[in-house]
Design a protein around this motif. Sequence first.
Motif, mmCIF file in Angstrom:
data_model
loop_
_atom_site.group_PDB
_atom_site.id
_atom_site.type_symbol
_atom_site.label_atom_id
_atom_site.label_comp_id
_atom_site.label_asym_id
_atom_site.label_seq_id
_atom_site.Cartn_x
_atom_site.Cartn_y
_atom_site.Cartn_z
ATOM 1 N N GLY A 20 13.289 8.969 6.269
ATOM 2 C CA GLY A 20 12.290 8.766 5.222
ATOM 3 C C GLY A 20 12.780 9.233 3.872
ATOM 4 N N ALA A 21 13.445 10.407 3.845
ATOM 5 C CA ALA A 21 13.974 10.939 2.584
ATOM 6 C C ALA A 21 15.019 9.992 2.006
ATOM 7 C CB ALA A 21 14.576 12.320 2.809
ATOM 8 N N ALA A 22 15.871 9.444 2.858
ATOM 9 C CA ALA A 22 16.900 8.510 2.394
ATOM 10 C C ALA A 22 16.279 7.217 1.873
ATOM 11 C CB ALA A 22 17.884 8.202 3.526
ATOM 12 N N ASP A 23 15.259 6.735 2.560
ATOM 13 C CA ASP A 23 14.662 5.452 2.181
ATOM 14 C C ASP A 23 13.912 5.512 0.853
ATOM 15 O OD1 ASP A 23 15.494 3.632 4.139
ATOM 16 O OD2 ASP A 23 14.025 4.385 5.574
ATOM 17 N N VAL A 24 13.486 6.708 0.433
ATOM 18 C CA VAL A 24 12.791 6.827 -0.854
ATOM 19 C C VAL A 24 13.751 6.615 -2.023
ATOM 20 C CG1 VAL A 24 11.545 8.445 -2.366
ATOM 21 C CG2 VAL A 24 10.970 8.322 0.049
ATOM 22 N N PHE A 160 3.494 -7.943 -0.225
ATOM 23 C CA PHE A 160 3.609 -8.162 1.220
ATOM 24 C C PHE A 160 5.032 -8.595 1.577
ATOM 25 C CE2 PHE A 160 3.609 -11.023 4.856
ATOM 26 C CZ PHE A 160 2.900 -10.307 5.815
ATOM 27 N N PHE A 161 5.541 -9.603 0.861
ATOM 28 C CA PHE A 161 6.888 -10.098 1.150
ATOM 29 C C PHE A 161 7.964 -9.114 0.688
ATOM 30 C CE2 PHE A 161 4.573 -14.184 1.426
ATOM 31 C CZ PHE A 161 5.006 -14.562 2.688
ATOM 32 N N SER A 162 7.658 -8.332 -0.335
ATOM 33 C CA SER A 162 8.585 -7.268 -0.744
ATOM 34 C C SER A 162 8.752 -6.264 0.394
ATOM 35 C CB SER A 162 8.060 -6.548 -1.988
ATOM 36 O OG SER A 162 8.059 -7.392 -3.112
ATOM 37 N N GLY A 163 7.635 -5.904 1.030
ATOM 38 C CA GLY A 163 7.682 -4.987 2.159
ATOM 39 C C GLY A 163 8.477 -5.558 3.323
ATOM 40 N N ALA A 164 8.319 -6.868 3.565
ATOM 41 C CA ALA A 164 9.046 -7.522 4.662
ATOM 42 C C ALA A 164 10.549 -7.509 4.419
ATOM 43 C CB ALA A 164 8.544 -8.960 4.827
ATOM 44 N N LEU A 165 10.973 -7.828 3.193
ATOM 45 C CA LEU A 165 12.404 -7.854 2.872
ATOM 46 C C LEU A 165 12.991 -6.447 2.850
ATOM 47 C CD1 LEU A 165 12.498 -10.557 0.037
ATOM 48 C CD2 LEU A 165 13.459 -10.750 2.345
ATOM 49 N N ALA A 166 12.227 -5.510 2.297
ATOM 50 C CA ALA A 166 12.732 -4.140 2.176
ATOM 51 C C ALA A 166 12.936 -3.493 3.534
ATOM 52 C CB ALA A 166 11.773 -3.303 1.335
ATOM 53 N N ILE A 167 12.025 -3.740 4.477
ATOM 54 C CA ILE A 167 12.162 -3.112 5.793
ATOM 55 C C ILE A 167 13.373 -3.669 6.525
ATOM 56 C CG2 ILE A 167 10.774 -4.705 7.213
ATOM 57 C CD1 ILE A 167 10.629 -0.853 7.301
ATOM 58 N N CYS A 168 13.697 -4.943 6.297
ATOM 59 C CA CYS A 168 14.918 -5.511 6.883
ATOM 60 C C CYS A 168 16.139 -4.760 6.373
ATOM 61 C CB CYS A 168 15.037 -6.995 6.537
ATOM 62 S SG CYS A 168 13.768 -8.032 7.296
ATOM 63 N N ALA A 169 16.125 -4.460 5.068
ATOM 64 C CA ALA A 169 17.231 -3.704 4.480
ATOM 65 C C ALA A 169 17.259 -2.266 4.982
ATOM 66 C CB ALA A 169 17.128 -3.735 2.959
ATOM 67 N N MET A 170 16.081 -1.677 5.148
ATOM 68 C CA MET A 170 16.008 -0.270 5.548
ATOM 69 C C MET A 170 16.625 -0.030 6.925
ATOM 70 S SD MET A 170 12.278 1.016 4.222
ATOM 71 C CE MET A 170 11.913 1.189 2.472
ATOM 72 N N ILE A 171 16.531 -1.011 7.826
ATOM 73 C CA ILE A 171 17.096 -0.801 9.162
ATOM 74 C C ILE A 171 18.550 -1.257 9.244
ATOM 75 C CG2 ILE A 171 14.884 -0.862 10.358
ATOM 76 C CD1 ILE A 171 15.424 -3.719 11.155
ATOM 77 N N LEU A 172 19.110 -1.720 8.117
ATOM 78 C CA LEU A 172 20.537 -2.021 8.051
ATOM 79 C C LEU A 172 21.261 -0.836 7.437
ATOM 80 C CD1 LEU A 172 20.801 -5.709 6.793
ATOM 81 C CD2 LEU A 172 21.579 -4.826 8.989
ATOM 82 N N PRO A 173 22.204 -0.208 8.149
ATOM 83 C CA PRO A 173 22.988 0.855 7.523
ATOM 84 C C PRO A 173 23.698 0.332 6.279
ATOM 85 C CG PRO A 173 23.347 0.840 9.892
ATOM 86 C CD PRO A 173 22.562 -0.403 9.565
ATOM 87 N N GLY A 174 23.559 1.065 5.179
ATOM 88 C CA GLY A 174 24.253 0.700 3.950
ATOM 89 C C GLY A 174 23.439 -0.095 2.969
ATOM 90 N N ILE A 175 22.436 -0.835 3.431
ATOM 91 C CA ILE A 175 21.601 -1.617 2.522
ATOM 92 C C ILE A 175 20.292 -0.860 2.308
ATOM 93 C CG2 ILE A 175 20.403 -3.785 2.166
ATOM 94 C CD1 ILE A 175 23.367 -4.117 2.045
ATOM 95 N N SER A 176 20.038 -0.469 1.080
ATOM 96 C CA SER A 176 18.873 0.354 0.783
ATOM 97 C C SER A 176 17.622 -0.490 0.591
ATOM 98 C CB SER A 176 19.136 1.168 -0.493
ATOM 99 O OG SER A 176 17.935 1.655 -1.024
ATOM 100 N N GLY A 177 16.595 -0.196 1.395
ATOM 101 C CA GLY A 177 15.323 -0.894 1.230
ATOM 102 C C GLY A 177 14.676 -0.579 -0.106
ATOM 103 N N ALA A 178 14.815 0.677 -0.550
ATOM 104 C CA ALA A 178 14.249 1.063 -1.842
ATOM 105 C C ALA A 178 14.924 0.300 -2.981
ATOM 106 C CB ALA A 178 14.388 2.568 -2.051
ATOM 107 N N PHE A 179 16.235 0.090 -2.868
ATOM 108 C CA PHE A 179 16.938 -0.656 -3.916
ATOM 109 C C PHE A 179 16.517 -2.119 -3.919
ATOM 110 C CE2 PHE A 179 20.810 -2.953 -5.461
ATOM 111 C CZ PHE A 179 20.660 -2.592 -6.795
ATOM 112 N N ILE A 180 16.266 -2.685 -2.742
ATOM 113 C CA ILE A 180 15.755 -4.056 -2.675
ATOM 114 C C ILE A 180 14.416 -4.139 -3.402
ATOM 115 C CG2 ILE A 180 14.881 -5.865 -1.129
ATOM 116 C CD1 ILE A 180 17.921 -5.593 -1.117
ATOM 117 N N LEU A 181 13.577 -3.107 -3.244
ATOM 118 C CA LEU A 181 12.293 -3.070 -3.956
ATOM 119 C C LEU A 181 12.507 -3.001 -5.470
ATOM 120 C CD1 LEU A 181 10.191 -0.646 -1.709
ATOM 121 C CD2 LEU A 181 10.033 -3.148 -1.830
ATOM 122 N N VAL A 182 13.545 -2.288 -5.902
ATOM 123 C CA VAL A 182 13.868 -2.243 -7.329
ATOM 124 C C VAL A 182 14.255 -3.631 -7.820
ATOM 125 C CG1 VAL A 182 15.509 -1.357 -9.049
ATOM 126 C CG2 VAL A 182 14.528 0.185 -7.347
#
Length: 305
Positions: A20-24, A160-182
């Motif tokens: 969680g700390a990393a994903d923020v 809604f779709f931002s959350g869908a794309l970001a969570i895909c990134a969050m479970i990939l090592p190296g791809i930051s879900g938070a950065f996708i949200l940015v």
Amino acid sequence: MEKRNLLNYIFISLKGMAMGAADVVPGVSGGTIAFISGIYEELISSINNVNLSLLKTFKKEGFTSFWKQLNGNFLLALVSGIAISVVSLAKLISWLLENQAIPLWSFFFGLVIASVFFVGKEIQRWNTATILMLVLGAVVAYFITTLPPSTNTDSLLYLFFSGALAICAMILPGISGAFILVLLGSYKTILEAVHERDLKIIVTVGFGAIFGLLSFSKLLKWMFAHHKNLTLAILTGFILGSLNKIWPWKEVLETKTFGEKIITIKEQNISPLSFDGDPQILWAVLLGILGFSLIFMLEKLATKK
């Protein structure tokens, strides 16, 4: 699934808090933490347990069988840890990003460098295909980190779709879900919603994340089952390519102002010796070493019998 006691589940919750700390932080992936701490494949498998057969089990065999098939204790402990970390650390991380950015980025830079080594060493057979996948993953991740962020938006469908794309990134090592949200322009809206406990936005993003998670995890499980070495290679490349985003010393080239907030639109990495201001080199080195060492400690924790 292995039999666990209460202490095991406490450790899983702590791993969730680290995720969680990393994903923020925009630029760091909770998936990397999951992989290094030894729970990544179990997480993907557990997510894939959420399907129609789970409902059939509940109807025919009751809650106990349903919970066992779901691997519910594991998921509950992990998600609880992630939620506690996101809610409790969101304000702290936001403050650190604004006031102590160099030490924070240095810590995560060291952590991610160590992650490249530990994910890469899981590749059992190196050949032309694995090398190509590693390079491809690195190039794709690097390209993503160079994209300019979009203007902030608060449309519920878009979130809604931002959350869908970001969570895909969050479970990939190296791809930051938070950065996708940015990149999507949703990061500021979602972070403020967490601060202000805006349930409408939080629930919308949450449902989007569930949708994305259930869809993407099936692909990941298939890739691990049928092409594990190639999958590990491309994940290692993702982590390597993401280092561009989290280099601590940057020169801001373009900004935009939204109300009282100044958002960086374009920036470039520079040497700490060229940094305009205090480069905090000593703190950067110390925290980089701490981040690097933390990965070794997490691996020892994951492999300890």
